[in-house]
Every structure is written in C-alpha cells, then in structure tokens.
Design a protein around this motif. Structure first.
Motif, PDB file in Angstrom:
ATOM      1  N   GLN A 265      91.825  69.591  56.925  1.00 18.96           N
ATOM      2  CA  GLN A 265      90.776  69.324  55.954  1.00 18.96           C
ATOM      3  C   GLN A 265      91.290  69.661  54.557  1.00 18.96           C
ATOM      4  O   GLN A 265      92.061  70.613  54.394  1.00 18.96           O
ATOM      5  CB  GLN A 265      89.544  70.177  56.256  1.00 18.96           C
ATOM      6  CG  GLN A 265      88.358  69.928  55.344  1.00 18.96           C
ATOM      7  CD  GLN A 265      87.185  70.804  55.704  1.00 18.96           C
ATOM      8  OE1 GLN A 265      87.046  71.916  55.223  1.00 18.96           O
ATOM      9  NE2 GLN A 265      86.332  70.291  56.580  1.00 18.96           N
TER      10      GLN A 265
ATOM     11  N   GLN B 104      89.272  59.528  74.389  1.00 20.64           N
ATOM     12  CA  GLN B 104      89.102  60.953  74.087  1.00 20.64           C
ATOM     13  C   GLN B 104      88.184  61.149  72.887  1.00 20.64           C
ATOM     14  O   GLN B 104      87.869  60.193  72.162  1.00 20.64           O
ATOM     15  CB  GLN B 104      90.461  61.583  73.789  1.00 20.64           C
ATOM     16  CG  GLN B 104      91.458  61.497  74.932  1.00 20.64           C
ATOM     17  CD  GLN B 104      90.986  62.267  76.155  1.00 20.64           C
ATOM     18  OE1 GLN B 104      90.508  63.392  76.053  1.00 20.64           O
ATOM     19  NE2 GLN B 104      91.118  61.652  77.315  1.00 20.64           N
ATOM     20  N   GLY B 105      87.770  62.385  72.680  1.00 18.52           N
ATOM     21  CA  GLY B 105      87.024  62.712  71.480  1.00 18.52           C
ATOM     22  C   GLY B 105      87.988  62.948  70.328  1.00 18.52           C
ATOM     23  O   GLY B 105      89.177  63.223  70.543  1.00 18.52           O
ATOM     24  N   PRO B 106      87.508  62.841  69.120  1.00 13.60           N
ATOM     25  CA  PRO B 106      88.366  63.097  67.956  1.00 13.60           C
ATOM     26  C   PRO B 106      88.878  64.540  67.951  1.00 13.60           C
ATOM     27  O   PRO B 106      88.148  65.465  68.310  1.00 13.60           O
ATOM     28  CB  PRO B 106      87.431  62.842  66.770  1.00 13.60           C
ATOM     29  CG  PRO B 106      86.366  61.933  67.310  1.00 13.60           C
ATOM     30  CD  PRO B 106      86.169  62.371  68.722  1.00 13.60           C
TER      31      PRO B 106
ATOM     32  N   GLN C 219      79.398  65.632  58.456  1.00 12.47           N
ATOM     33  CA  GLN C 219      80.478  64.823  57.935  1.00 12.47           C
ATOM     34  C   GLN C 219      80.164  63.360  58.182  1.00 12.47           C
ATOM     35  O   GLN C 219      79.602  62.995  59.205  1.00 12.47           O
ATOM     36  CB  GLN C 219      81.798  65.198  58.613  1.00 12.47           C
ATOM     37  CG  GLN C 219      82.201  66.646  58.359  1.00 12.47           C
ATOM     38  CD  GLN C 219      83.505  67.027  59.017  1.00 12.47           C
ATOM     39  OE1 GLN C 219      84.192  66.196  59.599  1.00 12.47           O
ATOM     40  NE2 GLN C 219      83.855  68.287  58.928  1.00 12.47           N
ATOM     41  N   TYR C 220      80.583  62.533  57.233  1.00 11.36           N
ATOM     42  CA  TYR C 220      80.359  61.096  57.338  1.00 11.36           C
ATOM     43  C   TYR C 220      81.715  60.418  57.501  1.00 11.36           C
ATOM     44  O   TYR C 220      82.610  60.608  56.681  1.00 11.36           O
ATOM     45  CB  TYR C 220      79.603  60.594  56.106  1.00 11.36           C
ATOM     46  CG  TYR C 220      78.207  61.169  56.044  1.00 11.36           C
ATOM     47  CD1 TYR C 220      77.948  62.366  55.386  1.00 11.36           C
ATOM     48  CD2 TYR C 220      77.156  60.533  56.707  1.00 11.36           C
ATOM     49  CE1 TYR C 220      76.675  62.909  55.378  1.00 11.36           C
ATOM     50  CE2 TYR C 220      75.877  61.077  56.694  1.00 11.36           C
ATOM     51  CZ  TYR C 220      75.647  62.262  56.024  1.00 11.36           C
ATOM     52  OH  TYR C 220      74.388  62.813  56.029  1.00 11.36           O
ATOM     53  N   PHE C 221      81.806  59.634  58.566  1.00 13.09           N
ATOM     54  CA  PHE C 221      83.089  59.079  58.965  1.00 13.09           C
ATOM     55  C   PHE C 221      83.303  57.663  58.458  1.00 13.09           C
ATOM     56  O   PHE C 221      82.364  56.864  58.344  1.00 13.09           O
ATOM     57  CB  PHE C 221      83.201  59.076  60.490  1.00 13.09           C
ATOM     58  CG  PHE C 221      83.435  60.442  61.070  1.00 13.09           C
ATOM     59  CD1 PHE C 221      82.386  61.330  61.246  1.00 13.09           C
ATOM     60  CD2 PHE C 221      84.716  60.850  61.436  1.00 13.09           C
ATOM     61  CE1 PHE C 221      82.598  62.597  61.782  1.00 13.09           C
ATOM     62  CE2 PHE C 221      84.934  62.112  61.974  1.00 13.09           C
ATOM     63  CZ  PHE C 221      83.881  62.978  62.138  1.00 13.09           C
ATOM     64  N   GLY C 222      84.574  57.374  58.210  1.00 12.79           N
ATOM     65  CA  GLY C 222      84.972  56.019  57.895  1.00 12.79           C
ATOM     66  C   GLY C 222      85.220  55.236  59.171  1.00 12.79           C
ATOM     67  O   GLY C 222      85.119  55.772  60.277  1.00 12.79           O
ATOM     68  N   PRO C 223      85.570  53.963  59.041  1.00 16.29           N
ATOM     69  CA  PRO C 223      85.757  53.092  60.211  1.00 16.29           C
ATOM     70  C   PRO C 223      87.048  53.358  60.971  1.00 16.29           C
ATOM     71  O   PRO C 223      87.221  52.870  62.080  1.00 16.29           O
ATOM     72  CB  PRO C 223      85.755  51.692  59.610  1.00 16.29           C
ATOM     73  CG  PRO C 223      86.214  51.900  58.209  1.00 16.29           C
ATOM     74  CD  PRO C 223      85.697  53.238  57.776  1.00 16.29           C
TER      75      PRO C 223
ATOM     76  N   TYR D  17      90.867  63.269  61.478  1.00 18.41           N
ATOM     77  CA  TYR D  17      90.819  63.444  62.924  1.00 18.41           C
ATOM     78  C   TYR D  17      91.676  62.377  63.591  1.00 18.41           C
ATOM     79  O   TYR D  17      91.768  61.250  63.101  1.00 18.41           O
ATOM     80  CB  TYR D  17      89.389  63.310  63.447  1.00 18.41           C
ATOM     81  CG  TYR D  17      88.460  64.422  63.011  1.00 18.41           C
ATOM     82  CD1 TYR D  17      87.861  64.408  61.752  1.00 18.41           C
ATOM     83  CD2 TYR D  17      88.179  65.491  63.860  1.00 18.41           C
ATOM     84  CE1 TYR D  17      87.015  65.427  61.348  1.00 18.41           C
ATOM     85  CE2 TYR D  17      87.321  66.518  63.461  1.00 18.41           C
ATOM     86  CZ  TYR D  17      86.757  66.472  62.211  1.00 18.41           C
ATOM     87  OH  TYR D  17      85.917  67.482  61.812  1.00 18.41           O
TER      88      TYR D  17
ATOM     89  N   LEU E  38      90.649  58.911  62.007  1.00 19.35           N
ATOM     90  CA  LEU E  38      89.358  58.903  61.336  1.00 19.35           C
ATOM     91  C   LEU E  38      89.354  59.876  60.172  1.00 19.35           C
ATOM     92  O   LEU E  38      89.835  61.013  60.281  1.00 19.35           O
ATOM     93  CB  LEU E  38      88.249  59.289  62.322  1.00 19.35           C
ATOM     94  CG  LEU E  38      88.002  58.308  63.460  1.00 19.35           C
ATOM     95  CD1 LEU E  38      87.227  58.978  64.581  1.00 19.35           C
ATOM     96  CD2 LEU E  38      87.250  57.089  62.960  1.00 19.35           C
TER      97      LEU E  38
ATOM     98  N   THR F 289      78.506  54.397  55.640  1.00 17.90           N
ATOM     99  CA  THR F 289      78.595  55.738  55.078  1.00 17.90           C
ATOM    100  C   THR F 289      79.160  55.762  53.676  1.00 17.90           C
ATOM    101  O   THR F 289      79.034  56.758  52.988  1.00 17.90           O
ATOM    102  CB  THR F 289      79.501  56.612  55.962  1.00 17.90           C
ATOM    103  OG1 THR F 289      80.834  56.069  55.956  1.00 17.90           O
ATOM    104  CG2 THR F 289      78.988  56.647  57.396  1.00 17.90           C
TER     105      THR F 289
ATOM    106  N   GLN G 152      91.955  60.324  67.171  1.00 20.85           N
ATOM    107  CA  GLN G 152      91.214  60.025  68.399  1.00 20.85           C
ATOM    108  C   GLN G 152      92.069  59.146  69.309  1.00 20.85           C
ATOM    109  O   GLN G 152      92.239  57.948  69.057  1.00 20.85           O
ATOM    110  CB  GLN G 152      89.883  59.332  68.093  1.00 20.85           C
ATOM    111  CG  GLN G 152      89.028  59.132  69.329  1.00 20.85           C
ATOM    112  CD  GLN G 152      87.694  58.469  69.039  1.00 20.85           C
ATOM    113  OE1 GLN G 152      87.484  57.895  67.979  1.00 20.85           O
ATOM    114  NE2 GLN G 152      86.774  58.565  69.980  1.00 20.85           N
TER     115      GLN G 152
ATOM    116  N   LEU H 189      93.414  56.186  67.021  1.00 23.59           N
ATOM    117  CA  LEU H 189      92.524  55.857  65.910  1.00 23.59           C
ATOM    118  C   LEU H 189      92.468  57.084  65.006  1.00 23.59           C
ATOM    119  O   LEU H 189      92.176  58.185  65.475  1.00 23.59           O
ATOM    120  CB  LEU H 189      91.131  55.512  66.434  1.00 23.59           C
ATOM    121  CG  LEU H 189      90.072  55.144  65.390  1.00 23.59           C
ATOM    122  CD1 LEU H 189      90.408  53.819  64.713  1.00 23.59           C
ATOM    123  CD2 LEU H 189      88.682  55.069  66.049  1.00 23.59           C
TER     124      LEU H 189
ATOM    125  N   PHE I  50      90.605  67.463  65.467  1.00 23.38           N
ATOM    126  CA  PHE I  50      90.740  67.838  64.060  1.00 23.38           C
ATOM    127  C   PHE I  50      92.206  68.019  63.694  1.00 23.38           C
ATOM    128  O   PHE I  50      92.924  68.781  64.355  1.00 23.38           O
ATOM    129  CB  PHE I  50      89.961  69.134  63.836  1.00 23.38           C
ATOM    130  CG  PHE I  50      90.072  69.716  62.455  1.00 23.38           C
ATOM    131  CD1 PHE I  50      90.831  70.856  62.232  1.00 23.38           C
ATOM    132  CD2 PHE I  50      89.409  69.132  61.388  1.00 23.38           C
ATOM    133  CE1 PHE I  50      90.923  71.420  60.969  1.00 23.38           C
ATOM    134  CE2 PHE I  50      89.496  69.686  60.124  1.00 23.38           C
ATOM    135  CZ  PHE I  50      90.260  70.828  59.915  1.00 23.38           C
TER     136      PHE I  50
END
Lengths: 113, 114
Positions: free
Chosen positions: A48, A41-43, A102-106, A35, A90, A2, A37, A88, A45
């Motif tokens: 921003q 679980q899901g990320p 949105q484009y996520f980093g690693p 985010y 993100l 990304t 995570q 984690l 928020f």
C-alpha cells in the motif's frame, strides 16, 4: 463505477521480463493498495502507498515494487517475471482517514509465458 | 493470525430462491472491519458493505442482508429472491484497525439459474 482506472487491461509477457502496471485512484483518495488475484483465489495484498511512501507490505518478494505520485496515481513494477506471476492485478484506492473501505479498479490481467 | 474462511466454493440456486453465503473470520484484534465484495465476470470488485467490530446490528439493503455475530466470528450474507444478475463471485474480507490491508477469503461462486 468506482472511478479507479487501471492500464493496460491485458498484458502478455515472457518469463524474465519486467512489467509496469498503472492505476489512477478515485478523486480525493490519498491511499492506493495493490492486490494479486490468482485464478480461483481471493486477492492477496501486495503493498500500500500513502503520500508517496510504502505503508505496509504483504508476503511478496522485493522484485515487486511500486510508486505513488503526487496526484496519488500509482505504478506496480514486477521484475524478473515468473510463470506464477500470471494473475489479475487489482488496484484499490481509499482515504487514509475515515471510512476504511477500498474501491477497486477493473484490474490488469497479466499472463507470463 | 488473521484469516477469513468461506467454506462454500460454489452454490447454485434457481431464480427467486433465497441464498446465504457464509464467512468465518479469525483475528486477535478487538477493533476490526469486515467487508463483502462482489466480483462479476468483468473482474472489478464491487463494494457491498462494511461493518466494524463494535456494531453487531444486522443490516438490510434491498434484497441483501448481513448477519454479524461476534460470538461465532461469522459475518454471513443473504440474498433474498435471487436474480440471474446476482451471479458472481462473492468475497468476504477482514481488515484490522490500523493495518489498512484486507485479508480476503477464497470466495464463493454463486450461480443463479433462470
């Protein structure tokens, strides 16, 4: 890939310490979101940033704070670390106008002991 | 309140089988966006598709297809002829117009066995 980069990749901290995580957004993107995570679980928020100002915040305490710089890169700071902050983290970049994806980093894997 | 539900925690299929991942959402807004992301073991979320609430057309991209039904508040994802490389956690997400934040489901872990 990304084009969104995050540092460090992994981090181990002790409860009560402070940590700073960094994110470089994709070229041309002016908005950065963070985010958390937790495992399995899901990320979730956190907040921003748009044009160096916080623009929306999730259900996280004030010890989670951030910055955005003129080049649109960003930092996430967490004070008084707790064991539950292990996760984690993100970073995602996007354009404020136009398409909403949105484009996520690693991510940065933070472990608090 | 906004909410995304992915009821399937984990699915295992044998290679070449078709598999459908379910996503049900809740929102009071009339304008919203739905997304699917793939998260391989490396951890990076990979964008797959974006759909806005005014576009109910189904979409096909190679082996991937998406079925959006506003009547049932569902946005399901089908992988045709699954491959081992499809093994990952898949997330469905909702974004309401103007908020620019995503609400993610809890994800579905897909295991494709050779």
């Amino acid at each position: 890939e990304t084009g969104v980069t995050q540092s460090p990749t992994h981090l181990i901290k002790t409860r009560g310490q402070q940590v700073t995580l960094r994110c470089s957004s994709q070229s041309g993107h002016n908005t950065v979101s963070w985010y958390q995570q937790a495992l399995g679980q899901g990320p979730q928020f956190i907040f921003q940033y748009y044009r160096e100002e916080e623009n929306g915040r999730g259900n996280f305490p004030p010890r989670f704070s951030g910055l955005q710089f003129p080049n649109y890169s960003s930092e996430l700071n967490v004070n008084a670390l707790e064991l539950d902050d292990s996760a984690l983290y993100l970073c995602a970049s996007s354009l404020r106008q136009g398409k909403n994806e949105q484009y996520f980093g690693p991510g940065t894997r933070l472990t608090v002991t | 309140a906004q909410k995304v539900t992915q009821a399937q925690t984990e699915i295992s299929v044998v290679e070449k089988e078709d598999v459908t991942l379910d996503c049900v959402y809740e929102t009071r807004d009339t304008t919203y966006y739905l997304f699917w992301y793939k998260q391989p073991p490396s951890g990076e979320l990979v964008f797959l598709i974006r759909r806005n609430s005014f576009d109910e057309q189904n979409e096909i991209s190679g082996r991937y297809s998406w079925n959006f039904q506003k009547s049932t508040s569902s946005f399901n994802f089908t992988i045709t002829a699954s491959q081992v490389v499809d093994s990952a956690v898949y997330f469905c997400a909702l974004s309401e117009d103007g908020t620019y934040k995503y609400i993610f489901g809890t994800g579905t872990r897909l295991k494709v066995l050779a």
